[in-house]
Every structure is written in C-alpha cells, then in structure tokens.
Scaffold this motif. Structure first.
Motif, PDB file in Angstrom:
ATOM      1  N   GLU A   1       0.288   5.462  -3.084  1.00  0.00           N
ATOM      2  CA  GLU A   1       0.958   5.982  -4.114  1.00  0.00           C
ATOM      3  C   GLU A   1       0.510   6.099  -5.451  1.00  0.00           C
ATOM      4  O   GLU A   1       0.806   6.899  -6.177  1.00  0.00           O
ATOM      5  N   PHE A   2      -0.635   5.555  -5.631  1.00  0.00           N
ATOM      6  CA  PHE A   2      -1.450   6.074  -6.653  1.00  0.00           C
ATOM      7  C   PHE A   2      -2.830   5.451  -6.623  1.00  0.00           C
ATOM      8  O   PHE A   2      -3.207   4.541  -5.594  1.00  0.00           O
ATOM      9  N   ALA A   3      -3.749   5.572  -7.551  1.00  0.00           N
ATOM     10  CA  ALA A   3      -5.222   5.222  -7.390  1.00  0.00           C
ATOM     11  C   ALA A   3      -5.556   4.295  -8.587  1.00  0.00           C
ATOM     12  O   ALA A   3      -5.159   4.642 -10.032  1.00  0.00           O
ATOM     13  N   TYR A   4      -5.816   2.898  -8.502  1.00  0.00           N
ATOM     14  CA  TYR A   4      -6.826   2.203  -9.749  1.00  0.00           C
ATOM     15  C   TYR A   4      -7.971   3.052  -9.971  1.00  0.00           C
ATOM     16  O   TYR A   4      -8.164   2.840 -11.329  1.00  0.00           O
ATOM     17  N   GLY A   5      -8.697   3.615  -9.284  1.00  0.00           N
ATOM     18  CA  GLY A   5      -9.995   4.201  -9.475  1.00  0.00           C
ATOM     19  C   GLY A   5     -10.736   3.969  -8.391  1.00  0.00           C
ATOM     20  O   GLY A   5     -10.357   4.151  -7.294  1.00  0.00           O
TER      21      GLY A   5
ATOM     22  N   LEU B   1      -9.942   2.529  -4.639  1.00  0.00           N
ATOM     23  CA  LEU B   1      -8.971   1.425  -4.745  1.00  0.00           C
ATOM     24  C   LEU B   1      -7.644   2.020  -4.897  1.00  0.00           C
ATOM     25  O   LEU B   1      -7.069   2.492  -5.882  1.00  0.00           O
ATOM     26  N   CYS B   2      -7.132   1.948  -4.189  1.00  0.00           N
ATOM     27  CA  CYS B   2      -5.602   2.568  -3.780  1.00  0.00           C
ATOM     28  C   CYS B   2      -4.310   1.297  -3.927  1.00  0.00           C
ATOM     29  O   CYS B   2      -4.717   0.364  -3.637  1.00  0.00           O
ATOM     30  N   GLY B   3      -3.338   1.912  -4.547  1.00  0.00           N
ATOM     31  CA  GLY B   3      -2.205   0.856  -4.539  1.00  0.00           C
ATOM     32  C   GLY B   3      -0.838   1.565  -4.059  1.00  0.00           C
ATOM     33  O   GLY B   3      -0.715   2.486  -3.966  1.00  0.00           O
ATOM     34  N   TYR B   4       0.020   0.543  -4.020  1.00  0.00           N
ATOM     35  CA  TYR B   4       1.365   0.692  -4.032  1.00  0.00           C
ATOM     36  C   TYR B   4       2.234   0.237  -5.012  1.00  0.00           C
ATOM     37  O   TYR B   4       1.844  -0.727  -5.807  1.00  0.00           O
TER      38      TYR B   4
ATOM     39  N   GLY C   1      -7.538  -9.909  -0.722  1.00  0.00           N
ATOM     40  CA  GLY C   1      -8.683  -9.959   0.306  1.00  0.00           C
ATOM     41  C   GLY C   1      -9.395  -8.493   0.262  1.00  0.00           C
ATOM     42  O   GLY C   1     -10.472  -8.243  -0.053  1.00  0.00           O
ATOM     43  N   GLU C   2      -8.471  -7.170   0.550  1.00  0.00           N
ATOM     44  CA  GLU C   2      -9.030  -6.151   0.657  1.00  0.00           C
ATOM     45  C   GLU C   2      -9.597  -5.312  -0.462  1.00  0.00           C
ATOM     46  O   GLU C   2     -10.646  -4.760  -0.686  1.00  0.00           O
ATOM     47  N   LEU C   3      -8.649  -5.653  -1.688  1.00  0.00           N
ATOM     48  CA  LEU C   3      -9.163  -4.912  -2.998  1.00  0.00           C
ATOM     49  C   LEU C   3      -9.956  -6.213  -4.088  1.00  0.00           C
ATOM     50  O   LEU C   3     -10.476  -5.751  -4.635  1.00  0.00           O
TER      51      LEU C   3
END
Length: 213
Positions: free
Chosen positions: A131-135, A143-146, A185-187
């Motif tokens: 849904e968006f990117a942190y960067g 680095l993707c986010g929900y 873990g992943e991020l």
C-alpha cells in the motif's frame, strides 16, 4: 521525476526488456527543446532537476518549474558509481546516513549521468500489491508497508494491538498496520537480528509495541 507511465515501462525493461513501436511512440516529444524533459535510456523519460510533470497525461512530456518548495536543486546524496551507456536504465538507491528510509533517494542512469527518480519506491511497492513505501535500501531493495501510510510521529505514537499478531502503529514516520513478525523479521524495523515478533497489549497509559524475538 518519473511518472507512473514511464516507470512501468522502465521497470519492465529492466526485468524482461521493452520493445516495439509502442515504446517509441510512448516517449515521442521527450527531450524536445523547451520541454525540460530528457530521455532516460531507450524506454523512459524524466524531468530535469528542479522540474516536475506539468500534468499526468500519458502522451505529455512537458515539465514545469517545481513550485512546491520541496526541490532544493540537487542536495540529495548522489551516487558514487559510474554511469555510462552500458549501465543505461540501471537503478541505484542511496540510503540516507541517518538510517531513515524515507530520506533515501532512488537514481537511474540515463547513459551519461544519474537522474533522481522521486516516487519510484512507492511505484515499485504498489506494483507488488503493497500500500505504500517507507523507502529503499542498497540493492536496490524496497521497504514496503501495509496500512494508511499517512505521516505520523514515531515517538509517543499511541499504537494499538489489532490482535496478538498485528499492530497499528507508527513505523519510520508512516502509519502502519502490519504483522509484528514481518516488521521485526523481514523489515528489521526495530533493530537487526530478529526473526519474528508479536504484539504486546499496553499497560495503562502506554502504547502497544511489537516484542521482537
């Protein structure tokens, strides 16, 4: 900056190649005198530094002076790597020294120099159904986010546990609704070395937190 219409073709070109008359016609007018746009390799077009797309029409490559006050004429950290014809359309992320992913900068090689492509991280994440990117980070990796992804203050944010796995909180300055296991873990959002995590209900007066493990 690249619009989604150019980014889509650029991303495909990097992965599987992009060819045919459609590519040629889609960038007709890019680089014309007075347009303040320039070719980015064979498949994409970018505005010159300090300019943004005048509109989002798919057949327009006119760039106008950025009046937003957010463009500072190239103060973003530039790549140290070389850029030549052999590297045309290569992508590179330059992380911010502070470690803030939102201050990282994406660059693309146009065959002669590196061109900043603002918004590419968001495009790449949304193309992968986030849904968006942190960067971005070196690689480049995104680095993707929900969640809403709206700006927020990380310090003191009143996070809540949606359930024992999912937290609604502020991560890297963006409102996030995600599994603690993924954030930990992943991020590696709360430090390196974790492989999982769970949401801990707050004690009175304290926000919920991810307990990483």
């Amino acid at each position: 900056m690249l619009g989604a219409r150019q980014l889509a073709c650029s991303l495909v070109a990097l992965l599987i190649g992009c060819g045919g008359a459609g590519v040629e016609s889609s960038r007709e007018g890019c680089g014309d005198p007075g347009s303040h746009s320039e070719l980015l390799g064979e498949h994409s077009c970018a505005c010159e530094a300090g300019y943004v797309w005048c509109d989002e029409a798919g057949d327009s490559f006119e760039c106008c002076l950025d009046q937003s006050g957010t463009t500072d004429g190239g103060s973003a950290p530039e790549p140290d790597a070389a850029c030549d014809e052999a590297l045309a359309e290569s992508l590179l992320c330059v992380p911010d020294p502070s470690g803030d992913p939102g201050a990282s900068v994406m660059w693309a090689c146009n065959g002669t120099r590196w061109v900043e492509i603002d918004g590419y991280s968001s495009f790449a994440c949304m193309a992968d159904s986030f849904e968006f990117a942190y960067g971005c980070t070196t690689g480049p990796a995104f680095l993707c986010g929900y969640g809403p992804g709206s700006p927020c203050e990380t310090e003191g944010y009143a996070g809540i546990c949606v359930d024992e796995e999912i937290i609604d909180t502020c991560v890297w300055g963006r409102r996030t609704v995600d599994r603690c296991a993924r954030l930990c873990g992943e991020l590696q959002a709360f430090g390196a070395g974790f492989t999982g995590g769970a949401c801990e209900e707050p004690v009175e007066g304290e926000p919920a937190v991810c307990v990483c493990s």
